[in-house]
Design an enzyme around this catalytic site. Structure first.
Site, PDB file in Angstrom:
ATOM      1  N   GLY A  36       0.849  -1.199   0.000  1.00 20.25           N
ATOM      2  CA  GLY A  36       0.000   0.000   0.000  1.00 20.25           C
ATOM      3  C   GLY A  36       0.874   1.234   0.000  1.00 20.25           C
ATOM      4  O   GLY A  36       2.101   1.142   0.051  1.00 20.25           O
ATOM      5  N   ALA A 117     -10.965 -11.011   2.070  1.00 25.18           N
ATOM      6  CA  ALA A 117     -10.767 -11.059   0.613  1.00 25.18           C
ATOM      7  C   ALA A 117     -10.002 -12.305   0.205  1.00 25.18           C
ATOM      8  O   ALA A 117      -8.917 -12.580   0.714  1.00 25.18           O
ATOM      9  CB  ALA A 117     -10.013  -9.820   0.157  1.00 25.18           C
ATOM     10  N   TYR A 149       0.229 -18.997  -3.737  1.00 27.65           N
ATOM     11  CA  TYR A 149      -0.708 -17.883  -3.518  1.00 27.65           C
ATOM     12  C   TYR A 149      -2.136 -18.416  -3.430  1.00 27.65           C
ATOM     13  O   TYR A 149      -2.865 -18.139  -2.472  1.00 27.65           O
ATOM     14  CB  TYR A 149      -0.562 -16.864  -4.651  1.00 27.65           C
ATOM     15  CG  TYR A 149      -1.530 -15.710  -4.552  1.00 27.65           C
ATOM     16  CD1 TYR A 149      -1.559 -14.902  -3.423  1.00 27.65           C
ATOM     17  CD2 TYR A 149      -2.419 -15.418  -5.599  1.00 27.65           C
ATOM     18  CE1 TYR A 149      -2.441 -13.839  -3.326  1.00 27.65           C
ATOM     19  CE2 TYR A 149      -3.300 -14.358  -5.511  1.00 27.65           C
ATOM     20  CZ  TYR A 149      -3.306 -13.570  -4.372  1.00 27.65           C
ATOM     21  OH  TYR A 149      -4.194 -12.523  -4.279  1.00 27.65           O
TER      22      TYR A 149
END
Ligand code: UDP
Length: 260
Positions: A36, A117, A149
């Site tokens: 971020g 998420a 992942y």
């Protein structure tokens, strides 16, 4: 309402924060700025209903306090982007699995709604489109790092759903497809910002492989709207929900239109 958004300085988190603030909600962002950026939330910083903490979700004490103060926790903090995953598989697995476990554990103590998420990557090699949430997940071998992942996110899903079944923690799992829009960075290999950056710099467009592979791209503002509606939907609790777009786009447009 009071929301805690982990990964709040990320691409999707910052858009969600913006919309919640517009709606009149209180928002606390927790982000370690690993992928971020302060740039994403600079325009929100002075808002009196918003607070941010530049810290890791592994700071248990801070996390416990922030979860206590929130009514809803939106867990978006994760290792994302193909480049990051291939280069740092240990970090990917640890961040995704440990992070989600800490969030669920903290939220569970106070029974706070957790929206977590996940990703369309969990469908892996499944070819049966459109993907249904109850479809089989078809992953490749553990010797291929890229599958870590999908596997880490699948484990997050198992964990979240188990907290719901076993401990009655209300959770909603959202499987996000390719999300695009303002503020997305190309730094971690995402295709759209990469292509736009290359076009603006007058550089060649780097289409990987044949370019016949396709994706469904969803505008981040639609993703945020979906998240907000899901949080208000009682039926969504304990469920996995795809959030994407029904239109498939090939990476190399000429694969679809040979005349171009
Ligand atoms: N891609 C590409 N050039 C780039 C970046 C990505 O051709 O500079 C391709 C990539 O191989 C994949 C698709 O675009 O087939 C989407 O890639 P991205 O990393 O954005 O998303 P994901 O693969 O995670 O869906």
């Amino acid at each position: 309402m009071r929301f805690l958004i982990t990964g709040g300085a990320g691409f999707i988190g910052s858009h969600l924060a913006e919309r919640l603030l517009e709606r009149g909600d209180h928002v606390v962002l927790l982000d370690n700025l690993s992928t971020g950026s302060m740039e994403n939330i600079r325009h929100l910083k002075s808002h009196d209903r918003m607070q941010y903490f530049l810290d890791s979700i592994e700071n248990r004490q801070l996390l416990a306090e922030l979860v206590d103060d929130a009514e809803v926790v939106v867990h978006l903090a994760a290792a994302v982007g193909v480049r990051l995953i291939v280069e740092s598989p240990v970090r990917t697995i640890e961040t995704n699995v440990n992070g989600t476990q800490l969030i669920l554990e903290a939220a569970s103590k106070k029974r706070k709604l957790v929206v977590t998420a996940s990703t369309s990557e969990v469908y892996g090699k499944n070819m049966q489109v459109p993907f249904r949430e109850d479809a089989d997940l078809v992953l490749g071998p553990t010797t291929k790092g890229r599958w870590s992942y999908a596997a880490s996110k699948a484990l997050d899903e198992f964990l979240a759903l188990s907290y719901w079944k076993e401990k009655k923690l209300p959770v909603i799992v959202v499987r996000l497809f390719n999300t695009v829009g303002p503020r997305q960075t190309g730094r971690y290999g995402m295709v759209l910002p990469n292509f736009v950056g290359q076009a603006l710099d007058g550089k060649p467009i780097t289409v990987y492989g044949s370019g016949k592979q396709s994706r469904c791209f969803c505008d981040v503002r639609d993703v945020v709207e979906a998240l907000m509606r899901l949080m208000e939907t009682q039926h969504a609790v304990g469920e996995v929900v795809n959030v994407g777009n029904t239109e498939e786009v090939t990476i190399r447009i000429r694969a679809l239109r040979p005349g171009l």
